[in-house]
Enzyme design. Structure first.
Site, PDB file in Angstrom:
ATOM      1  N   ARG A  61       0.912  -1.211   0.018  1.00  0.00           N
ATOM      2  CA  ARG A  61       0.198   0.088   0.002  1.00  0.00           C
ATOM      3  C   ARG A  61       0.680   1.047  -0.165  1.00  0.00           C
ATOM      4  NH1 ARG A  61      -5.369   0.183   1.211  1.00  0.00           N
ATOM      5  NH2 ARG A  61      -5.302  -1.998   1.800  1.00  0.00           N
ATOM      6  N   ASP A 136     -10.991   0.779  -4.201  1.00  0.00           N
ATOM      7  CA  ASP A 136     -11.319   0.728  -2.672  1.00  0.00           C
ATOM      8  C   ASP A 136     -10.662  -0.530  -2.176  1.00  0.00           C
ATOM      9  OD1 ASP A 136     -11.846   1.733  -0.161  1.00  0.00           O
ATOM     10  OD2 ASP A 136     -13.672   0.630  -0.358  1.00  0.00           O
ATOM     11  N   CYS A 190      -8.407  23.716   4.378  1.00  0.00           N
ATOM     12  CA  CYS A 190      -9.358  23.668   5.677  1.00  0.00           C
ATOM     13  C   CYS A 190      -9.145  24.802   6.615  1.00  0.00           C
ATOM     14  CB  CYS A 190      -8.886  22.493   6.429  1.00  0.00           C
ATOM     15  SG  CYS A 190      -9.470  20.876   5.867  1.00  0.00           S
ATOM     16  N   CYS A 246     -18.915  13.783  10.112  1.00  0.00           N
ATOM     17  CA  CYS A 246     -17.875  14.508   9.647  1.00  0.00           C
ATOM     18  C   CYS A 246     -17.859  15.086   8.102  1.00  0.00           C
ATOM     19  CB  CYS A 246     -16.662  13.847  10.086  1.00  0.00           C
ATOM     20  SG  CYS A 246     -15.983  12.454   9.148  1.00  0.00           S
ATOM     21  N   CYS A 250     -18.697  19.517   6.710  1.00  0.00           N
ATOM     22  CA  CYS A 250     -17.590  20.252   5.749  1.00  0.00           C
ATOM     23  C   CYS A 250     -18.394  21.314   5.181  1.00  0.00           C
ATOM     24  CB  CYS A 250     -17.191  19.201   5.048  1.00  0.00           C
ATOM     25  SG  CYS A 250     -15.879  20.143   4.096  1.00  0.00           S
TER      26      CYS A 250
END
Length: 379
Positions: A61, A136, A190, A246, A250
């Site tokens: 990964r 995924d 952010c 969460c 946003c």
């Protein structure tokens, strides 16, 4: 060379748009030391919980080249699945079951993978390069690659955020041996915002940009086996599969398109289903109802376990009867959560009488639930 690359990139963007993707950008297939180090720390801290496959696939990964050494470019694609309304008000309806937005229709793995294969086949036919598609389930760090390609950035909640699509994005990738000019990476936008961190009902973020999956409701309802730890049950509310808090918090979501535009509109029977319906599911009924849905992958026992926690949080007397029936279920986790739910739905006197009439369970976790609740009665 440059002209060929530009033509291929234009072809990819046009194909992606025609197939239904919202973004298509290129990253170079190379080592990503910062992302690999962050992943290694995540596993070393034990934040991956029971997801042993993350530790087992850590090396593969860590870089696209570890997965396929011949790869030269990674084509990153994103599809918006933003809901047509804020999903959070459903949390205030305890008689209803709350299923994460992404799981309210077909399994996105199947949808995205089919489109990736279609697009990869056309690209390979055009340029003669080898291709491999991933979505995924393979050991690919899709979010860091998407950030590197410029689709968005990993926000403080660790999910990808886009200025055009907010936090509602499905990701997929096409690895290729073709050399393509990479796009510029996206910057973090952010700022000082903490909306996603502060809304988390279980404090699953030990710090910005760090997630302890063991405390995350999505992990607990989907990946975690056995009984749910006591400290998280009340915070789960009516969330029976995943958690959108969460993501929904946003501020960048104001730019997101709706799921109906992208053909990911929720099934009507999964928008706000009655919790009582699910408590009566045996395995065949569960499989029929969730055929083609990602929910099916967790199995009936984990699903009903989650529903029992929602029942215990519901204050709905009509759920007492189905919860009582589940005291004799074949699954120990289901029986244990039935005890917990009934301790909250019944009066102290009613639960005490029930405890006397029920024979002691042979499973340690179920016995512990009975003993804990009986201790509470004695206080």
């Amino acid at each position: 060379m440059a002209e060929r690359q530009e033509k291929l990139k234009r072809f990819l963007r046009d194909e992606a748009r025609a197939i239904g993707f919202d973004a298509c950008r290129i990253a170079r297939a190379e080592d990503m030391p910062e992302a690999a180090a962050a992943l290694k720390d995540f596993v070393a801290d034990g934040y991956h919980g029971e997801m042993a496959w993350m530790d087992e696939t850590l090396e593969r990964r860590s870089s696209p080249l570890a997965l396929w050494p011949e790869a030269r470019s990674v084509i990153m694609l994103a599809m918006n699945y933003g809901p047509d309304e804020n999903p959070r008000p459903l949390l205030g309806r305890p008689d209803r079951a709350n299923i994460s937005v992404y799981a309210r229709n077909r399994d996105y793995h199947d949808v995205i993978k089919g489109k990736l294969k279609q697009m990869a086949g056309r690209f390979a036919a055009r340029c003669g390069a080898d291709v491999k598609v991933f979505v995924d389930t393979a050991p690919v760090m899709e979010k860091p690659l998407a950030e590197k390609a410029g689709i968005g950035w990993q926000g403080k909640h660790t999910n990808l955020v886009s200025r055009e699509h907010g936090s509602w994005l499905f990701l997929g990738s096409i690895f290729t041996t073709e050399e393509l000019e990479p796009d510029s990476a996206e910057n973090d936008h952010c700022g000082s915002c903490r909306a996603c961190l502060d809304v988390c009902p279980t404090d699953a973020f030990p710090a910005p940009y760090k997630l302890d999956a063991r405390r995350c409701i999505s992990y607990l309802t989907i990946e975690h086996h056995g009984v749910i730890p006591l400290e998280f049950r009340s915070a789960m509310g009516n969330r029976i599969y995943g958690c959108d808090d969460c993501l929904a918090a946003c501020p960048w979501n104001k730019f997101a398109k709706t799921a109906s535009e992208m053909k990911f509109a929720a099934r009507e029977d999964l928008k706000a289903p009655e919790l009582s319906t699910f408590l009566d599911f045996d395995d065949p009924a569960f499989r029929r109802f969730f055929a083609g849905s990602p929910v099916k992958r967790i199995g009936r026992n984990r699903f009903v376990r989650n529903c029992l926690i929602a029942a215990g949080n519901s204050d709905q007397p009509r759920l007492i009867a189905p919860c009582r029936r589940l005291l004799s279920d074949d699954s120990p986790a289901v029986r244990a959560m039935a005890v917990w739910a009934l301790a909250r739905l019944l009066s102290k006197e009613e639960f005490a009488a029930l405890a006397k009439s029920c024979s002691r369970d042979t499973d340690e976790n179920v016995r512990r639930e009975w003993e804990r609740e009986e201790e509470v009665l004695c206080i």
